[in-house]
Write a protein that holds these residues in place. Structure first.
Motif, short mmCIF file in Angstrom:
data_model
loop_
_atom_site.label_atom_id
_atom_site.label_comp_id
_atom_site.label_asym_id
_atom_site.label_seq_id
_atom_site.Cartn_x
_atom_site.Cartn_y
_atom_site.Cartn_z
N ALA A 61 48.99 19.43 50.46
CA ALA A 61 50.01 18.64 51.15
C ALA A 61 50.73 19.45 52.22
O ALA A 61 51.05 18.93 53.29
CB ALA A 61 51.00 18.07 50.15
N THR A 77 44.10 13.57 53.80
CA THR A 77 44.03 13.39 52.35
C THR A 77 43.77 14.70 51.62
O THR A 77 43.21 15.64 52.19
CB THR A 77 42.92 12.38 51.99
N PHE A 95 53.21 13.96 49.23
CA PHE A 95 52.37 13.14 50.10
C PHE A 95 53.15 12.04 50.80
O PHE A 95 52.77 11.60 51.89
CB PHE A 95 51.18 12.59 49.31
N ALA A 106 48.75 9.33 55.41
CA ALA A 106 48.45 10.18 54.25
C ALA A 106 47.75 9.41 53.14
O ALA A 106 47.94 8.20 52.97
CB ALA A 106 49.73 10.80 53.72
N ILE A 108 46.20 10.23 48.86
CA ILE A 108 46.00 11.15 47.74
C ILE A 108 44.62 10.88 47.16
O ILE A 108 44.28 9.73 46.87
CB ILE A 108 47.05 10.92 46.64
#
Length: 352
Positions: A61, A77, A95, A106, A108
């Motif tokens: 991140a 990501t 995130f 963004a 995850i």
């Protein structure tokens, strides 16, 4: 069809010279790679999480946030976030911060992790490997939905009526499930209605087709529309102007990296014959000139149903200039071929 890059930000010794880049040098290079990927029209850039000397990115991140400030359209990501050994609250906050900086780009990618260094580092027992992931994924998804959190579990203190900030621009913040090809993990993703990413790094890519079918079936049975659920793949590869140039440049670092991991996991010695087979149409390496790489990606889409493709680059340590050239070719040469062919193919299917 989305096309992008994934990287583990490796810092292994150069195979030919023995030179070793510092973590700081490699991190700076990755920010430049994200900028270039954005500039040449790629769709997504993913960074993996590792906690060992030969990888520089323990906190994807943070690195993605640096890229977010210097890019305009590319999605950013993790690849993956080792959720089992992390705190879902901090994962979401990190995130959501990347999402804010990037203006809603963004994502995850959550996984259990094929490397296990983070478990002893953060005080987790590998005996709880599966249970940790399931529990923490449940909490992360609840946080993504928003509102006050009321949650209790076995491996983290309870949260009673608290809200988590900052909130992401996207509602909800996208969460993908990363899988190495385990049937249980693809079913879990389908039941939850979450996008799936398959690590296709060996054998025939086409053997993953039944897993995609299983995922879609699980999603449909859970009440989700399978047609709306994207499926991605992550595979090693390299692009150069000429086929032989690509093959020769990518082999030394690939062999070194595969044999390091192979010694840890009991794999057979990786040689040029194994490498050349993996480069063939039946193998899982996407190495060659733009036309060759594009055709393999198109075949993966048609045979397996992939809608997003990550070219994992580099594998081991390569010259930064070579990596940058490969990214440029992927964006300017490979991606247009793939997108044009897929668009034509889908138009023909609709017409029928």
């Amino acid at each position: 069809m989305e096309i992008g890059i994934s990287t583990f930000v490796e810092t292994t010794p150069d195979v030919k010279t023995g030179a070793l880049k510092s973590h700081a040098e490699r991190l700076a290079e990755v920010v430049e790679e994200m900028e270039l990927a954005d500039r040449v029209g790629l769709d997504v850039y993913g960074i993996g999480e590792h906690h060992r000397q030969d990888y520089a990115a323990s906190s994807p991140a943070v690195l993605l946030a640096a890229g977010a400030a210097r890019t305009k359209r590319i999605r950013l990501t993790s690849a993956v976030t080792v959720l089992s050994s992390d705190d879902p609250v901090r994962v979401y906050q990190d995130f959501a911060t990347v999402d804010g900086i990037s203006g809603g780009r963004a994502e995850i990618m959550a996984g259990r992790g094929s490397f296990i260094e983070s478990f002893p580092l953060f005080g987790y027992d590998l005996a709880d490997y599966d249970e940790l992931f399931e529990e923490k994924l449940e909490l992360l998804l609840q946080i993504c939905r928003g509102g006050k959190i009321n949650w209790s579990g076995k491996h983290r203190p309870a949260i009673n009526g608290l809200e988590i900030y900052p909130r992401a621009v996207q509602k909800p913040l996208p969460v993908w499930i990363g899988s190495g090809g385990n049937a249980e993990s693809v079913i879990r993703a389908g039941v939850l209605g979450l996008p799936l990413v398959l690590a296709i790094i060996g054998g025939s890519p086409f053997r993953f087709a039944p897993l995609v079918k299983l995922y879609k079936q699980a999603a449909a049975q859970a009440g989700f529309d399978p047609a709306k659920l994207p499926v991605a793949s992550h595979s090693h590869g390299f692009v150069a102007a000429e086929e032989k140039e690509a093959a020769d440049k990518f082999f030394p670092s690939t062999q070194a990296a595969m044999n390091v991991i192979g010694r840890e996991r009991g794999w057979p010695h990786y040689d040029r014959a194994a490498y050349d087979y993996a480069r063939s149409p039946e193998g899982a390496l996407y190495v060659g000139d733009p036309e060759t790489v594009a055709r393999k990606i198109i075949a993966l889409r048609k045979e397996v149903g992939i809608t997003r493709f990550f070219l994992h680059l580099p594998l081991g340590t390569m010259f930064h200039e070579e990596v940058m050239t490969a990214i440029e070719l992927l964006g300017t040469k490979v991606a247009p071929i793939v997108r044009e062919e897929i668009a034509r193919w889908e138009a023909e299917e609709k017409a029928d």
